[in-house]
Scaffold this motif. Structure first.
Motif, PDB file in Angstrom:
ATOM      1  N   GLU A   1      -4.282   9.320  14.609  1.00 45.57           N
ATOM      2  CA  GLU A   1      -5.462   8.889  15.589  1.00 45.57           C
ATOM      3  C   GLU A   1      -5.793   9.720  16.711  1.00 45.57           C
ATOM      4  O   GLU A   1      -6.653  10.126  17.190  1.00 45.57           O
ATOM      5  N   TYR A   2      -4.450  10.356  17.349  1.00 33.57           N
ATOM      6  CA  TYR A   2      -4.904  11.216  18.537  1.00 33.57           C
ATOM      7  C   TYR A   2      -5.108  12.714  18.019  1.00 33.57           C
ATOM      8  O   TYR A   2      -5.810  13.236  18.775  1.00 33.57           O
ATOM      9  N   ARG A   3      -4.692  13.158  16.713  1.00 31.26           N
ATOM     10  CA  ARG A   3      -5.283  14.352  16.350  1.00 31.26           C
ATOM     11  C   ARG A   3      -6.811  14.264  16.095  1.00 31.26           C
ATOM     12  O   ARG A   3      -7.444  15.124  16.312  1.00 31.26           O
ATOM     13  N   ASP A   4      -7.173  13.044  15.678  1.00 37.27           N
ATOM     14  CA  ASP A   4      -8.711  12.820  15.454  1.00 37.27           C
ATOM     15  C   ASP A   4      -9.620  13.175  16.814  1.00 37.27           C
ATOM     16  O   ASP A   4     -10.579  13.534  16.858  1.00 37.27           O
ATOM     17  N   LYS A   5      -8.699  12.674  17.839  1.00 36.01           N
ATOM     18  CA  LYS A   5      -9.482  12.654  19.196  1.00 36.01           C
ATOM     19  C   LYS A   5      -9.638  14.113  19.571  1.00 36.01           C
ATOM     20  O   LYS A   5     -10.367  14.577  20.215  1.00 36.01           O
ATOM     21  N   LEU A   6      -8.374  15.151  19.255  1.00 32.89           N
ATOM     22  CA  LEU A   6      -8.531  16.582  19.392  1.00 32.89           C
ATOM     23  C   LEU A   6      -9.718  17.051  18.784  1.00 32.89           C
ATOM     24  O   LEU A   6     -10.386  17.939  19.100  1.00 32.89           O
ATOM     25  N   ASP A   7      -9.784  16.404  17.347  1.00 32.12           N
ATOM     26  CA  ASP A   7     -10.852  16.979  16.601  1.00 32.12           C
ATOM     27  C   ASP A   7     -12.374  16.860  17.193  1.00 32.12           C
ATOM     28  O   ASP A   7     -13.206  17.537  16.833  1.00 32.12           O
ATOM     29  N   ALA A   8     -12.332  15.914  17.751  1.00 35.76           N
ATOM     30  CA  ALA A   8     -13.606  15.392  18.453  1.00 35.76           C
ATOM     31  C   ALA A   8     -14.139  16.351  20.043  1.00 35.76           C
ATOM     32  O   ALA A   8     -15.032  16.148  20.348  1.00 35.76           O
ATOM     33  N   SER A   9     -13.166  17.187  20.108  1.00 39.34           N
ATOM     34  CA  SER A   9     -13.346  18.273  21.281  1.00 39.34           C
ATOM     35  C   SER A   9     -13.665  19.491  20.606  1.00 39.34           C
ATOM     36  O   SER A   9     -13.055  20.113  20.143  1.00 39.34           O
ATOM     37  N   ASP A  10     -14.985  19.952  20.946  1.00 36.77           N
ATOM     38  CA  ASP A  10     -15.518  21.322  20.693  1.00 36.77           C
ATOM     39  C   ASP A  10     -14.882  22.276  20.987  1.00 36.77           C
ATOM     40  O   ASP A  10     -14.631  23.326  20.328  1.00 36.77           O
ATOM     41  N   ALA A  11     -14.250  22.280  22.391  1.00 37.55           N
ATOM     42  CA  ALA A  11     -13.332  23.282  22.894  1.00 37.55           C
ATOM     43  C   ALA A  11     -12.312  23.457  22.233  1.00 37.55           C
ATOM     44  O   ALA A  11     -11.877  24.617  21.770  1.00 37.55           O
ATOM     45  N   PHE A  12     -11.654  22.458  21.918  1.00 36.68           N
ATOM     46  CA  PHE A  12     -10.263  22.474  21.122  1.00 36.68           C
ATOM     47  C   PHE A  12     -10.464  23.040  19.716  1.00 36.68           C
ATOM     48  O   PHE A  12      -9.780  23.669  19.045  1.00 36.68           O
TER      49      PHE A  12
ATOM     50  N   LEU B   1      -4.837  15.144  26.824  1.00 34.94           N
ATOM     51  CA  LEU B   1      -4.961  14.564  25.538  1.00 34.94           C
ATOM     52  C   LEU B   1      -3.965  15.310  24.515  1.00 34.94           C
ATOM     53  O   LEU B   1      -3.331  14.624  23.523  1.00 34.94           O
ATOM     54  N   CYS B   2      -3.647  16.873  24.832  1.00 33.19           N
ATOM     55  CA  CYS B   2      -2.735  17.467  23.940  1.00 33.19           C
ATOM     56  C   CYS B   2      -1.552  17.163  24.263  1.00 33.19           C
ATOM     57  O   CYS B   2      -0.680  17.004  23.011  1.00 33.19           O
ATOM     58  N   GLN B   3      -1.109  16.632  25.481  1.00 30.59           N
ATOM     59  CA  GLN B   3       0.180  16.024  25.633  1.00 30.59           C
ATOM     60  C   GLN B   3       0.431  14.829  24.935  1.00 30.59           C
ATOM     61  O   GLN B   3       1.501  14.536  24.355  1.00 30.59           O
ATOM     62  N   ALA B   4      -0.449  13.896  24.934  1.00 36.73           N
ATOM     63  CA  ALA B   4      -0.425  12.755  24.350  1.00 36.73           C
ATOM     64  C   ALA B   4      -0.068  12.908  22.752  1.00 36.73           C
ATOM     65  O   ALA B   4       0.524  11.944  22.311  1.00 36.73           O
ATOM     66  N   TRP B   5      -1.004  13.720  22.382  1.00 33.45           N
ATOM     67  CA  TRP B   5      -0.616  13.812  20.677  1.00 33.45           C
ATOM     68  C   TRP B   5       0.673  14.529  20.377  1.00 33.45           C
ATOM     69  O   TRP B   5       1.246  14.122  19.588  1.00 33.45           O
ATOM     70  N   GLU B   6       1.122  15.601  21.348  1.00 38.56           N
ATOM     71  CA  GLU B   6       2.262  16.026  21.115  1.00 38.56           C
ATOM     72  C   GLU B   6       3.612  15.050  20.995  1.00 38.56           C
ATOM     73  O   GLU B   6       4.378  15.124  20.507  1.00 38.56           O
ATOM     74  N   GLN B   7       3.459  14.142  22.232  1.00 36.41           N
ATOM     75  CA  GLN B   7       4.491  13.104  22.341  1.00 36.41           C
ATOM     76  C   GLN B   7       4.656  12.277  20.932  1.00 36.41           C
ATOM     77  O   GLN B   7       5.504  11.704  20.619  1.00 36.41           O
ATOM     78  N   ARG B   8       3.535  12.139  20.186  1.00 36.28           N
ATOM     79  CA  ARG B   8       3.483  11.475  19.162  1.00 36.28           C
ATOM     80  C   ARG B   8       3.855  12.284  17.800  1.00 36.28           C
ATOM     81  O   ARG B   8       4.548  11.957  16.939  1.00 36.28           O
ATOM     82  N   ALA B   9       3.299  13.599  18.033  1.00 39.64           N
ATOM     83  CA  ALA B   9       3.797  14.387  16.628  1.00 39.64           C
ATOM     84  C   ALA B   9       5.223  14.702  16.676  1.00 39.64           C
ATOM     85  O   ALA B   9       5.528  14.952  15.471  1.00 39.64           O
ATOM     86  N   VAL B  10       5.928  15.000  17.623  1.00 39.21           N
ATOM     87  CA  VAL B  10       7.375  15.247  17.871  1.00 39.21           C
ATOM     88  C   VAL B  10       8.166  13.965  17.062  1.00 39.21           C
ATOM     89  O   VAL B  10       9.180  14.168  16.475  1.00 39.21           O
ATOM     90  N   LEU B  11       7.736  12.501  17.527  1.00 41.07           N
ATOM     91  CA  LEU B  11       8.131  11.797  16.727  1.00 41.07           C
ATOM     92  C   LEU B  11       7.953  11.531  15.287  1.00 41.07           C
ATOM     93  O   LEU B  11       8.963  11.236  14.583  1.00 41.07           O
TER      94      LEU B  11
END
Length: 439
Positions: free
Chosen positions: A178-189, A341-351
Motif C-alpha cells: 500500500e505504501y509502496r504504491d504511494k511511492l510509485d505515485a510520486s514522479d520524483a521518486f 512517505l519514504c520513512q513510513a514505507w521503510e517502517q513497514r518494509a522492515v517488518l
C-alpha cells in the motif's frame, strides 16, 4: 524427548544447565546465572532455563528481571496458569495487560484492525506519511535535496502507476505494498528509482567496488554458503550471491545488482550464531525477492539518516546526488512530504523482512535475539539476550517505540528494533504465521 531425538544444541544446553545447578548449590549465584544464560543461548527453544532464571530473579529481589523473564515464558507458554500466577504476584498490572493481549487476537499493527478498546491501549498502528515527525529538515549540503521551489507543484499524482514489482509475497506486512504504491505515485521518486537502476546495471563499476569483498571460502567462512542456501530454500527462492566484507556492519548489505548480491560484514559472524545468520540471510533474500531493495536504497537517498557505514553505501549515496532532475520543480514542503512517505514505507518494509527471517528459522526467540544483536551496543552485541535488550525500553509502551523521527533509520535503529521485536513475537502467535510455517 529421548536422547536419540534430542538436537545437538539441546544436549549442549542440558550440560550447561546441569553445571549451573551444581554451582548454584554452592551459592555461586552469579556464575550459575551466566551458565543458565549460556544454555538458553545454545537452545533458545528450551523452556527450563527461562523458568530457572525467572524463579531466581524473583527470589533474589530482582523483580524487574523476573517480570521480563515471565513475559518471555508466557509468550511461549500462554496457557500455563502457574506462570500467570507467578507474574501476577510480582506485577499485577503487567499480568493484566498480557492477559488482554492474549485474549484479543486482532492485528494491532494495521489501521484496518477490529481490536477492542482494551487492546488499543497497548498497541497502536505505525505512523503514516502525514504523521507528525520531529526534525524533518533534509541533510545539509544539497544532494539529494537539491531543486527549485515550486509552491504549486503536486507531489503525489493520482494517476494509475506502472507496476514496478511482482505480486506481494504471502508473508509481507499488510501495508507494505500500500505504501509502496504511494511511492510509485510520486514522479520524483520514480525518477530517482530509475536513475539508480542505471547504477545497479553498471557491472564494471561494481566489479571495482566489490574488489575488497571475498567469497565465503576465501574469508574462512565456508558455512555461510550453506546457511545462505538454507535461508533461500525456506523462501522458495534462488540463493543470492554472498560476499564477505571487512566492514563493521552487522546487518547484511543487500545489493539489487544484475546478479543479486548480499554482503556480510565480518562483525556479523562474530555476533550471531548460525541460526541467527539464517535469519539475516533470509531477511536479505526477502528484500531481493520482493523488489524492496531497490525501493529501500531510493528511500535512503531521500532521507537524512545516519552516516553510511561502508564505502559501498557512500558510493550509492553519491550516485544518487548525480541523478539530474529527479527532484526538479519540487518545493521544500514536497521534499519533506516525500521523506515522510519514504520513512513510513521503510517502517513497514522492515517488518516484512523480519517475517521472512522468522519463517526461515521457525523460532521467534532466534529472530528477536538476532534483532537485539544487530541493534545493541557493539561491545555487548554477541551476549545480549532479547529480554535484556527490551529491558532498555521497558518504560516505553509498544506504540511509543514505533514513533521514530526521520533521523532514526527503521532498518537499524535500536528503539525501532525493540518495536520490531514486539511485533515479530506477536506475529508468531497468529494463524497467518502458523499457516505459512506449515506450508
Amino acid at each position: 524427548m529421548g536422547e536419540e531425538q534430542m538436537s545437538p544444541e539441546r544436549k549442549q544446553a542440558q550440560l550447561k544447565m546441569r553445571e549451573a545447578l551444581q554451582i548454584a548449590k554452592g551459592r555461586k549465584a552469579e556464575r550459575a546465572v551466566d551458565l543458565v544464560k549460556e544454555a538458553l543461548h545454545l537452545d533458545p527453544t528450551w523452556i527450563e532455563p527461562r523458568r530457572w532464571l525467572a524463579e531466581h530473579y524473583a527470589s533474589s529481589g530482582q523483580e524487574r528481571l523476573a517480570v521480563e523473564m515471565y513475559e518471555e515464558l508466557l509468550r511461549l507458554e500462554p496457557d500455563d496458569e502457574q506462570l500467570w500466577e507467578a507474574l501476577e504476584k510480582l506485577d499485577a498490572a503487567t499480568a493484566q495487560r498480557l492477559r488482554r493481549l492474549h485474549e484479543v487476537a486482532a492485528d494491532p499493527f494495521v489501521a484496518r484492525r477490529a481490536a477492542t478498546a482494551a487492546a488499543a491501549s497497548d498497541f497502536d498502528e505505525l505512523g503514516g506519511d502525514e504523521a507528525e515527525v520531529a526534525d524533518t529538515q533534509p541533510a545539509p549540503g544539497g544532494a539529494p535535496f537539491i531543486g527549485g521551489r515550486a509552491p504549486d507543484s503536486d507531489l503525489f499524482v493520482e494517476e494509475e502507476a506502472e507496476e514496478y514489482y511482482a505480486e506481494p509475497l504471502p508473508w509481507e506486512h499488510d501495508q507494505d505494498r500500500e505504501y509502496r504504491d504511494k511511492l510509485d505515485a510520486s514522479d520524483a521518486f520514480i525518477r530517482l528509482l530509475d536513475g539508480l537502476a542505471a547504477l545497479w546495471d553498471d557491472e564494471r563499476a561494481w566489479q571495482h567496488l566489490l574488489e575488497g569483498c571475498r567469497e565465503p571460502a576465501e574469508a574462512g567462512l565456508e558455512a555461510l554458503a550453506e546457511l545462505n542456501e538454507r535461508a533461500a530454500v525456506a523462501l522458495e527462492a534462488e540463493p543470492p550471491r554472498i560476499l564477505v566484507s571487512e566492514a563493521a556492519a552487522r546487518v547484511p548489505l543487500v545489493l539489487p545488482l544484475a546478479e543479486s548480491t548480499v554482503v556480510v560484514g565480518t562483525d556479523a559472524r562474530a555476533v550471531f550464531t548460525n541460526r541467527e545468520m539464517v535469519f539475516w540471510l533470509a531477511w536479505a533474500c526477502h528484500n531481493l525477492l520482493s523488489g524492496a531493495a531497490e525501493y529501500a536504497w531510493a528511500c535512503e537517498c531521500v532521507l537524512a539518516h545516519e552516516t553510511p557505514t561502508s564505502d559501498l553505501e557512500v558510493h550509492i549515496h553519491e550516485a544518487a546526488g548525480q541523478i539530474e532532475g529527479w527532484n526538479e520543480g519540487l518545493s521544500q514542503e514536497d521534499l519533506t512530504k516525500l521523506a515522510r512517505l519514504c520513512q513510513a514505507w521503510e517502517q513497514r518494509a522492515v517488518l516484512s523482512a523480519d517475517r521472512a527471517g522468522l519463517l526461515a528459522v521457525e523460532e521467534e526467540v532466534i529472530a528477536r535475539r538476532a534483532m537485539a544483536g544487530a541493534a545493541a551496543e557493539r561491545k555487548v552485541a554477541a551476549e545480549i539476550t532479547a529480554t535484556e535488550f527490551l529491558g532498555h525500553f521497558r518504560s516505553m509502551k509498544t506504540a511509543e517505540l514505533a514513533r521514530i523521527s526521520l533521523k532514526q533509520n527503521p532498518w537499524t535503529d535500536a528503539q525501532y528494533a525493540a518495536y520490531r521485536s514486539h511485533v515479530i513475537r506477536w506475529w508468531a502467535t497468529t494463524d497467518e504465521y502458523k499457516a505459512l510455517a506449515r506450508g
